[in-house]
Design an enzyme around this catalytic site. Structure first.
Site, PDB file in Angstrom:
ATOM      1  N   TYR A 128     -29.319 -87.172 -11.074  1.00 59.96           N
ATOM      2  CA  TYR A 128     -30.148 -87.560 -12.221  1.00 59.96           C
ATOM      3  C   TYR A 128     -31.234 -86.524 -12.489  1.00 59.96           C
ATOM      4  CZ  TYR A 128     -32.281 -90.740 -15.613  1.00 59.96           C
ATOM      5  OH  TYR A 128     -32.771 -91.296 -16.772  1.00 59.96           O
ATOM      6  N   TYR A 136     -31.835 -99.346 -16.680  1.00 58.93           N
ATOM      7  CA  TYR A 136     -30.404 -99.310 -17.029  1.00 58.93           C
ATOM      8  C   TYR A 136     -29.809-100.632 -16.558  1.00 58.93           C
ATOM      9  CZ  TYR A 136     -30.640 -94.157 -17.593  1.00 58.93           C
ATOM     10  OH  TYR A 136     -30.932 -92.884 -18.000  1.00 58.93           O
ATOM     11  N   PRO A 172     -24.092 -90.527 -23.069  1.00 59.08           N
ATOM     12  CA  PRO A 172     -25.523 -90.375 -22.784  1.00 59.08           C
ATOM     13  C   PRO A 172     -26.034 -91.105 -21.533  1.00 59.08           C
ATOM     14  CG  PRO A 172     -25.182 -91.766 -24.714  1.00 59.08           C
ATOM     15  CD  PRO A 172     -23.849 -91.232 -24.334  1.00 59.08           C
ATOM     16  N   LYS A 214     -27.737 -86.375 -19.748  1.00 58.33           N
ATOM     17  CA  LYS A 214     -27.428 -84.982 -19.391  1.00 58.33           C
ATOM     18  C   LYS A 214     -27.200 -84.029 -20.574  1.00 58.33           C
ATOM     19  CE  LYS A 214     -27.705 -84.897 -14.970  1.00 58.33           C
ATOM     20  NZ  LYS A 214     -29.073 -85.382 -15.055  1.00 58.33           N
ATOM     21  N   HIS A 254     -41.622 -89.132 -14.736  1.00 55.85           N
ATOM     22  CA  HIS A 254     -41.072 -90.320 -14.078  1.00 55.85           C
ATOM     23  C   HIS A 254     -40.457 -89.966 -12.722  1.00 55.85           C
ATOM     24  CE1 HIS A 254     -40.620 -93.329 -17.667  1.00 55.85           C
ATOM     25  NE2 HIS A 254     -41.819 -92.784 -17.604  1.00 55.85           N
TER      26      HIS A 254
HETATM   27  P1  RFL Z   1     -27.257 -80.086 -31.778  1.00 52.69           P
HETATM   28  O1  RFL Z   1     -28.526 -80.761 -31.444  1.00 52.69           O
HETATM   29  O2  RFL Z   1     -26.143 -80.914 -32.314  1.00 52.69           O
HETATM   30  O3  RFL Z   1     -27.585 -78.888 -32.772  1.00 52.69           O
HETATM   31  C1  RFL Z   1     -26.574 -78.161 -33.438  1.00 52.69           C
HETATM   32  C2  RFL Z   1     -27.138 -77.625 -34.740  1.00 52.69           C
HETATM   33  O4  RFL Z   1     -26.143 -76.856 -35.386  1.00 52.69           O
HETATM   34  C3  RFL Z   1     -26.148 -77.170 -36.774  1.00 52.69           C
HETATM   35  N1  RFL Z   1     -24.831 -76.834 -37.335  1.00 52.69           N
HETATM   36  C4  RFL Z   1     -24.584 -75.728 -38.065  1.00 52.69           C
HETATM   37  N2  RFL Z   1     -25.380 -74.713 -38.423  1.00 52.69           N
HETATM   38  C5  RFL Z   1     -24.824 -73.734 -39.178  1.00 52.69           C
HETATM   39  N3  RFL Z   1     -23.527 -73.727 -39.563  1.00 52.69           N
HETATM   40  C6  RFL Z   1     -22.702 -74.725 -39.229  1.00 52.69           C
HETATM   41  N4  RFL Z   1     -21.423 -74.715 -39.608  1.00 52.69           N
HETATM   42  C7  RFL Z   1     -23.214 -75.785 -38.425  1.00 52.69           C
HETATM   43  N5  RFL Z   1     -22.697 -76.911 -37.906  1.00 52.69           N
HETATM   44  C8  RFL Z   1     -23.671 -77.542 -37.252  1.00 52.69           C
HETATM   45  C9  RFL Z   1     -26.469 -78.650 -36.803  1.00 52.69           C
HETATM   46  O5  RFL Z   1     -26.990 -79.049 -38.068  1.00 52.69           O
HETATM   47  C10 RFL Z   1     -27.498 -78.748 -35.693  1.00 52.69           C
HETATM   48  O6  RFL Z   1     -28.825 -78.568 -36.165  1.00 52.69           O
HETATM   49  O7  RFL Z   1     -26.639 -79.324 -30.499  1.00 52.69           O
HETATM   50  P2  RFL Z   1     -27.421 -78.580 -29.286  1.00 52.69           P
HETATM   51  O8  RFL Z   1     -28.503 -77.697 -29.796  1.00 52.69           O
HETATM   52  O9  RFL Z   1     -26.368 -78.009 -28.421  1.00 52.69           O
HETATM   53  O10 RFL Z   1     -28.189 -79.766 -28.524  1.00 52.69           O
HETATM   54  C11 RFL Z   1     -27.476 -80.754 -27.813  1.00 52.69           C
HETATM   55  C12 RFL Z   1     -28.262 -82.077 -27.784  1.00 52.69           C
HETATM   56  O11 RFL Z   1     -28.643 -82.386 -29.117  1.00 52.69           O
HETATM   57  C13 RFL Z   1     -27.457 -83.234 -27.183  1.00 52.69           C
HETATM   58  O12 RFL Z   1     -26.720 -82.817 -26.069  1.00 52.69           O
HETATM   59  C14 RFL Z   1     -28.343 -84.424 -26.733  1.00 52.69           C
HETATM   60  O13 RFL Z   1     -29.010 -85.007 -27.805  1.00 52.69           O
HETATM   61  C15 RFL Z   1     -27.524 -85.478 -26.022  1.00 52.69           C
HETATM   62  N6  RFL Z   1     -28.296 -86.670 -25.654  1.00 52.69           N
HETATM   63  C16 RFL Z   1     -29.109 -86.681 -24.517  1.00 52.69           C
HETATM   64  N7  RFL Z   1     -29.255 -85.562 -23.765  1.00 52.69           N
HETATM   65  C17 RFL Z   1     -30.087 -85.551 -22.681  1.00 52.69           C
HETATM   66  O14 RFL Z   1     -30.177 -84.531 -22.007  1.00 52.69           O
HETATM   67  N8  RFL Z   1     -30.860 -86.652 -22.332  1.00 52.69           N
HETATM   68  C18 RFL Z   1     -30.788 -87.800 -23.042  1.00 52.69           C
HETATM   69  O15 RFL Z   1     -31.546 -88.728 -22.746  1.00 52.69           O
HETATM   70  C19 RFL Z   1     -29.861 -87.874 -24.157  1.00 52.69           C
HETATM   71  N9  RFL Z   1     -29.768 -88.977 -24.908  1.00 52.69           N
HETATM   72  C20 RFL Z   1     -28.214 -87.827 -26.428  1.00 52.69           C
HETATM   73  C21 RFL Z   1     -28.957 -88.981 -26.022  1.00 52.69           C
HETATM   74  C22 RFL Z   1     -27.432 -87.872 -27.582  1.00 52.69           C
HETATM   75  C23 RFL Z   1     -27.354 -89.026 -28.332  1.00 52.69           C
HETATM   76  N10 RFL Z   1     -26.541 -88.990 -29.502  1.00 52.69           N
HETATM   77  C24 RFL Z   1     -26.889 -89.563 -30.729  1.00 52.69           C
HETATM   78  C25 RFL Z   1     -25.376 -88.129 -29.547  1.00 52.69           C
HETATM   79  C26 RFL Z   1     -28.897 -90.143 -26.753  1.00 52.69           C
HETATM   80  C27 RFL Z   1     -28.066 -90.201 -27.892  1.00 52.69           C
HETATM   81  C28 RFL Z   1     -27.995 -91.531 -28.598  1.00 52.69           C
HETATM   82  C1  PHB Z   2     -33.306 -91.904 -24.502  1.00 50.91           C
HETATM   83  O1  PHB Z   2     -34.507 -92.116 -24.251  1.00 50.91           O
HETATM   84  O2  PHB Z   2     -32.897 -91.721 -25.661  1.00 50.91           O
HETATM   85  C2  PHB Z   2     -32.324 -91.917 -23.384  1.00 50.91           C
HETATM   86  C3  PHB Z   2     -32.782 -92.015 -22.089  1.00 50.91           C
HETATM   87  C4  PHB Z   2     -31.866 -92.041 -21.037  1.00 50.91           C
HETATM   88  C5  PHB Z   2     -30.515 -91.955 -21.308  1.00 50.91           C
HETATM   89  C6  PHB Z   2     -30.068 -91.829 -22.610  1.00 50.91           C
HETATM   90  C7  PHB Z   2     -30.972 -91.805 -23.667  1.00 50.91           C
HETATM   91  O3  PHB Z   2     -29.636 -91.994 -20.272  1.00 50.91           O
END
Ligand code: RFL
Ligand code: PHB
Length: 399
Positions: free
Chosen positions: A392, A204, A296, A300, A75
């Protein structure tokens, strides 16, 4: 009890842990990944969807980028909707041709898990009672229970990649760590559905009823969000209510043409800004959500996790190859410098686009008017648009 030895013990098999494990494996550094959940559970969490170029480059470097390049969507812009109209923000023009890749975190995780299985590097799922020990000395250890058997891993370093609720940050003595936190007074309700996207690029939207985001995972699968109350329960939101609410927050053209259909996943996430300082405690290092959370809105979270892993993997590789601790000594400072800029951007985007309940500060009706003025300024100022685009697509690295 069984005892084994490795160079780096990685806690958590989210994107941070798996990517770090893969980069170290490629560099010949022995590592084990210890995860408390099952592989299927990890893959069932629907989260991020937007990858910065630096994250794409790192996945390529790790040798797991092939499917992303085949199936991901590049994109070059995003759209901002407010006051009944949409305005395009060009990401590539002001950034020397940079873009973002739309490719789900689930797919990134699956590619990394498949590669780990293929190369045979050790990974333990469903590890119980994971504990980290002695990281303030030179012989750190990790213990866990698996199928009723106690295991001990002796290592040089522990990488805490275990997310916001993990055990690593929680094991640091209170006096050695400082937490910075803001919790926002609303959440995001997200759905996944197998229909075509609302538009070619992400939308957005700031609306008097609240924020909305139309995102996607592919040309046939969408991920859409609406700002919701923290008191809301999933059961309060039928698919019909979700689509009606989303449409009411879009411009008339998008509202009239957006494809709808049954949801295949629905979840509510709270919004939080959080940073723990420092990110190194003796021989234990935090990376990804274990050390920081962004709301989110700036897309990032996953990208910051990848940025931490880039710094940390290079630091370990340098340590083993060149016998220098310079990289690991500088990890926390370097990572935090980038993290706070992403925290700033994510907070700015959140403040600009959400409905803030009346209360202290620029909230309520005044807040809404100020947001409209800022958005109007933004979409008419090449300088302001360039600043949004630069953040971004991802800021450059400090080498
Ligand atoms: P994770 O993915 O939470 O993985 C951590 C892992 O550790 C395990 N764990 C354990 N394992 C052993 N012993 C323990 N005591 C433990 N405790 C926990 C867990 O089960 C898990 O498997 O962290 P990590 O790897 O640092 O990754 C980070 C990302 O997952 C997170 O930052 C993103 O998902 C955030 N996020 C977004 N990031 C972006 O860059 N672009 C996006 O578009 C974006 N959209 C989002 C998002 C996060 C969202 N939510 C639900 C928080 C959209 C949403 C809705
Ligand atoms: C997503 O596709 O889940 C998403 C995209 C952009 C954002 C947050 C989440 O800023």
């Amino acid at each position: 009890m069984s005892t084994q030895r490795t160079q780096v013990a990685i806690i958590g098999a989210g994107p941070s842990g798996l990517l770090l494990g893969q980069l170290l494996h490629k560099a010949g550094i022995a590592n084990i990944v210890i995860e408390q959940r099952s592989g299927d559970y990890v893959l069932g969490r629907i989260r991020a969807g937007v990858l910065e170029q630096v994250c794409v480059d790192l996945l390529d470097e790790a040798g797991v980028g092939a499917r992303m390049h085949r199936e991901g969507l590049v994109h070059h812009g995003i759209e901002l909707a407010f006051a009944g109209q949409r305005h395009r923000i060009d990401l590539s023009g002001p950034t020397g041709g940079k873009a973002v890749m739309v490719y789900g975190q689930t797919e990134v995780t699956r590619d990394l898990m498949d590669e780990r299985t293929a190369n045979g590097a050790p990974i333990v799922y469903e590890a119980e009672h994971v504990e980290v020990h002695d990281f303030d000395g030179s012989n750190p250890r990790v213990t866990y229970l698996k199928d009723g058997v106690r295991h001990e891993v002796l290592c040089d370093f522990i990488a805490g990649c275990d997310g916001f609720h993990g055990v690593c940050r929680a094991s640091v003595p209170a006096g050695a760590i400082r937490n910075f936190e803001r919790v926002y007074p609303f959440g995001w309700l997200g759905i996944l559905a197998d229909v075509a996207p609302a538009a070619d690029e992400l939308i957005y939207s700031n609306h008097e009823r609240g924020f909305a985001l139309c995102s996607m995972r592919s040309k046939t699968r969408v991920r859409h969000y609406v700002q919701c109350s923290l008191q809301d329960k999933i059961e309060d939101w039928s698919d019909a209510r979700f689509w009606d609410e989303l449409k009411s927050r879009l411009d008339p053209e998008a509202a009239a043409t957006i494809p709808t259909g049954p949801s295949i996943e629905k979840s509510i996430a709270p919004l939080r800004s959080f940073v723990a300082e420092p990110m190194r405690f003796g021989r234990m290092f935090l990376a990804g959500d274990a050390a920081h959370i962004v709301p989110p809105t700036g897309a990032k979270g996953l990208n910051l996790a990848a940025a931490d892993v880039r710094y940390l993997s290079r630091a370990f590789i340098e340590f083993y190859a060149d016998k220098t601790a310079a990289g690991i000594d500088d990890y926390s400072r370097k990572a935090l410098r980038r993290i706070w800029k992403a925290e700033r951007f994510s907070w700015t985007m959140t403040s600009l686009l959400h409905k803030f309940p009346a209360g202290a500060g620029d909230t309520g009706d005044v807040g809404f008017k100020l947001q409209m003025a800022e958005l109007d300024y933004l979409v008419n100022s090449p300088a302001a648009m360039a600043s949004l685009a630069e953040n971004y697509v991802g800021l450059p690295f400090e080498e």
